[in-house]
Design a protein around this motif. Structure first.
Motif, PDB file in Angstrom:
ATOM      1  N   SER A   1      -1.643   4.553  -4.467  1.00 41.32           N
ATOM      2  CA  SER A   1      -1.599   5.910  -5.018  1.00 41.32           C
ATOM      3  C   SER A   1      -0.251   6.579  -4.735  1.00 41.32           C
ATOM      4  O   SER A   1       0.114   7.542  -5.390  1.00 41.32           O
ATOM      5  N   GLY A   2       0.503   6.018  -3.772  1.00 40.23           N
ATOM      6  CA  GLY A   2       1.856   6.514  -3.490  1.00 40.23           C
ATOM      7  C   GLY A   2       2.773   6.471  -4.697  1.00 40.23           C
ATOM      8  O   GLY A   2       3.831   7.108  -4.709  1.00 40.23           O
ATOM      9  N   ILE A   3       2.362   5.755  -5.732  1.00 41.57           N
ATOM     10  CA  ILE A   3       3.144   5.673  -6.970  1.00 41.57           C
ATOM     11  C   ILE A   3       3.410   7.067  -7.543  1.00 41.57           C
ATOM     12  O   ILE A   3       4.400   7.286  -8.227  1.00 41.57           O
ATOM     13  N   MET A   4       2.516   8.004  -7.206  1.00 35.72           N
ATOM     14  CA  MET A   4       2.691   9.353  -7.764  1.00 35.72           C
ATOM     15  C   MET A   4       3.965  10.028  -7.236  1.00 35.72           C
ATOM     16  O   MET A   4       4.450  10.988  -7.812  1.00 35.72           O
ATOM     17  N   ASN A   5       4.499   9.484  -6.133  1.00 36.79           N
ATOM     18  CA  ASN A   5       5.783   9.991  -5.636  1.00 36.79           C
ATOM     19  C   ASN A   5       6.921   9.761  -6.626  1.00 36.79           C
ATOM     20  O   ASN A   5       7.915  10.452  -6.586  1.00 36.79           O
ATOM     21  N   LEU A   6       6.737   8.760  -7.467  1.00 41.46           N
ATOM     22  CA  LEU A   6       7.823   8.385  -8.389  1.00 41.46           C
ATOM     23  C   LEU A   6       7.675   9.154  -9.688  1.00 41.46           C
ATOM     24  O   LEU A   6       7.547   8.590 -10.774  1.00 41.46           O
TER      25      LEU A   6
ATOM     26  N   ASN B   1       0.849  -1.196   0.000  1.00 40.76           N
ATOM     27  CA  ASN B   1       0.000   0.000   0.000  1.00 40.76           C
ATOM     28  C   ASN B   1       0.885   1.247   0.000  1.00 40.76           C
ATOM     29  O   ASN B   1       2.111   1.131  -0.073  1.00 40.76           O
ATOM     30  N   SER B   2       0.263   2.397   0.116  1.00 40.13           N
ATOM     31  CA  SER B   2       1.012   3.650  -0.044  1.00 40.13           C
ATOM     32  C   SER B   2       2.019   3.910   1.071  1.00 40.13           C
ATOM     33  O   SER B   2       2.859   4.794   0.935  1.00 40.13           O
ATOM     34  N   THR B   3       1.955   3.130   2.155  1.00 42.40           N
ATOM     35  CA  THR B   3       2.972   3.327   3.201  1.00 42.40           C
ATOM     36  C   THR B   3       4.284   2.632   2.834  1.00 42.40           C
ATOM     37  O   THR B   3       5.266   2.756   3.560  1.00 42.40           O
ATOM     38  N   SER B   4       4.285   1.907   1.723  1.00 44.10           N
ATOM     39  CA  SER B   4       5.501   1.184   1.347  1.00 44.10           C
ATOM     40  C   SER B   4       6.662   2.147   1.123  1.00 44.10           C
ATOM     41  O   SER B   4       6.507   3.191   0.466  1.00 44.10           O
ATOM     42  N   THR B   5       7.818   1.792   1.639  1.00 39.84           N
ATOM     43  CA  THR B   5       8.994   2.647   1.465  1.00 39.84           C
ATOM     44  C   THR B   5       9.520   2.622   0.027  1.00 39.84           C
ATOM     45  O   THR B   5      10.418   3.382  -0.310  1.00 39.84           O
ATOM     46  N   LEU B   6       8.935   1.765  -0.795  1.00 41.96           N
ATOM     47  CA  LEU B   6       9.267   1.815  -2.226  1.00 41.96           C
ATOM     48  C   LEU B   6       9.061   3.224  -2.770  1.00 41.96           C
ATOM     49  O   LEU B   6       9.824   3.690  -3.618  1.00 41.96           O
ATOM     50  N   PHE B   7       8.042   3.910  -2.231  1.00 40.80           N
ATOM     51  CA  PHE B   7       7.689   5.230  -2.753  1.00 40.80           C
ATOM     52  C   PHE B   7       8.563   6.350  -2.186  1.00 40.80           C
ATOM     53  O   PHE B   7       8.325   7.523  -2.442  1.00 40.80           O
ATOM     54  N   HIS B   8       9.573   5.946  -1.407  1.00 43.73           N
ATOM     55  CA  HIS B   8      10.586   6.915  -0.978  1.00 43.73           C
ATOM     56  C   HIS B   8      11.722   7.016  -1.999  1.00 43.73           C
ATOM     57  O   HIS B   8      12.570   7.893  -1.896  1.00 43.73           O
ATOM     58  N   LEU B   9      11.728   6.090  -2.940  1.00 47.61           N
ATOM     59  CA  LEU B   9      12.818   6.076  -3.933  1.00 47.61           C
ATOM     60  C   LEU B   9      12.454   7.031  -5.074  1.00 47.61           C
ATOM     61  O   LEU B   9      12.213   6.628  -6.213  1.00 47.61           O
ATOM     62  N   VAL B  10      12.429   8.291  -4.736  1.00 39.66           N
ATOM     63  CA  VAL B  10      11.835   9.285  -5.634  1.00 39.66           C
ATOM     64  C   VAL B  10      12.687   9.597  -6.870  1.00 39.66           C
ATOM     65  O   VAL B  10      12.228  10.312  -7.759  1.00 39.66           O
ATOM     66  N   HIS B  11      13.900   9.033  -6.925  1.00 38.50           N
ATOM     67  CA  HIS B  11      14.733   9.279  -8.106  1.00 38.50           C
ATOM     68  C   HIS B  11      14.589   8.186  -9.159  1.00 38.50           C
ATOM     69  O   HIS B  11      15.229   8.242 -10.211  1.00 38.50           O
TER      70      HIS B  11
END
Ligand SMILES: *[C@@H]1O[C@H](CO)[C@@H](O)[C@H](O)[C@H]1NC(C)=O
Ligand SMILES: *[C@@H]1O[C@H](CO)[C@@H](O)[C@H](O)[C@H]1NC(C)=O
Ligand SMILES: *[C@@H]1O[C@H](CO)[C@@H](O)[C@H](O)[C@H]1NC(C)=O
Ligand SMILES: *[C@@H]1O[C@H](CO)[C@@H](O)[C@H](O)[C@H]1NC(C)=O
Length: 181
Positions: free
Chosen positions: A137-142, A109-119
């Motif tokens: 929806s955290g995918i939008m971080n990428l 889900n959107s709490t996944s730290t995968l979405f911290h890899l913003v580069h």
């Protein structure tokens, strides 16, 4: 004569040894950023590793193997050298993550730290089992993503409208999931 020759040889060997130590220690410095190192570890640990697909030969991908199981989780290990991870050589940020066919199983889900890899510019989670999760929806971080492959990975439900915010996407594969538009 013989003894001075061996003295110089000895000194040369000392220099050579010293020089090799220097270059070895400089190349040992991790390129990876600490926050991304931990983000990757937490992402790995949020999922199970289910080897059955690979072991049973169900995966039709000959390059399939459980990449995250091989990651060296020691504190000083360089995440940029881990299987499936690629960093920008100058900035050290993770720009490519290829975890296709990597035995990943579990919900996301959107709490996944995968979405911290913003580069990230290139991401494949294809051919894993995300247990009918919605695409978070955290995918939008990428927002730097150019390439996204989530095919055959047991995502389901609505495609999040946030995906439209990935304005740099040039390549998208969501095939073989139970998604609704
Ligand atoms: C898979 O999804 C089901 C239903 O949402 C849930 O009960 C179960 O805990 C999930 N399993 C894993 C490994 O995440
Ligand atoms: C998101 O996932 C984490 C761990 O994977 C879980 O602890 C948390 O309850 C989930 N949050 C929601 C809103 O489902
Ligand atoms: C997406 O990944 C899957 C599994 O690795 C691969 O078979 C497929 O060709 C990829 N999609 C494209 C269009 O490259
Ligand atoms: C998006 O990235 C920022 C910066 O790394 C992070 O603080 C935030 O939690 C991320 N949001 C999501 C949904 O992961």
């Amino acid at each position: 004569m013989g003894s001075s020759w061996s003295f110089f040889t000895f000194m040369n060997l000392c220099f050579l040894f010293f020089f090799l130590q220097l270059t070895a220690s400089s190349s040992r410095k991790p390129l990876c950023h600490e926050v991304e190192h931990y983000a990757l570890i937490q992402f790995k640990e949020s999922l199970f590793i289910d080897k059955s697909w690979v072991q049973l030969g169900i995966s039709n991908d000959p390059s399939a193997y459980c990449k995250t199981a091989l990651w060296n989780l020691e504190e000083n290990s360089d995440c940029c050298s881990w299987d499936g991870v690629e960093c920008n050589e100058e900035t050290g940020y993770v720009i490519k993550l290829d975890l296709s066919s990597s035995c990943l199983y579990g919900s996301i889900n959107s709490t996944s730290t995968l979405f911290h890899l913003v580069h990230l510019q290139w991401l494949s989670l294809a051919h894993n089992d995300f247990n009918d999760s919605k695409i978070p929806s955290g995918i939008m971080n990428l927002s730097r993503l150019l390439h996204l492959n989530l095919s055959i990975s047991h995502f389901s439900g609505q495609i999040p409208p946030e995906m439209l915010e990935l304005s740099n996407l040039e390549f998208l594969d969501l095939s073989h999931n139970s998604l609704q538009g």
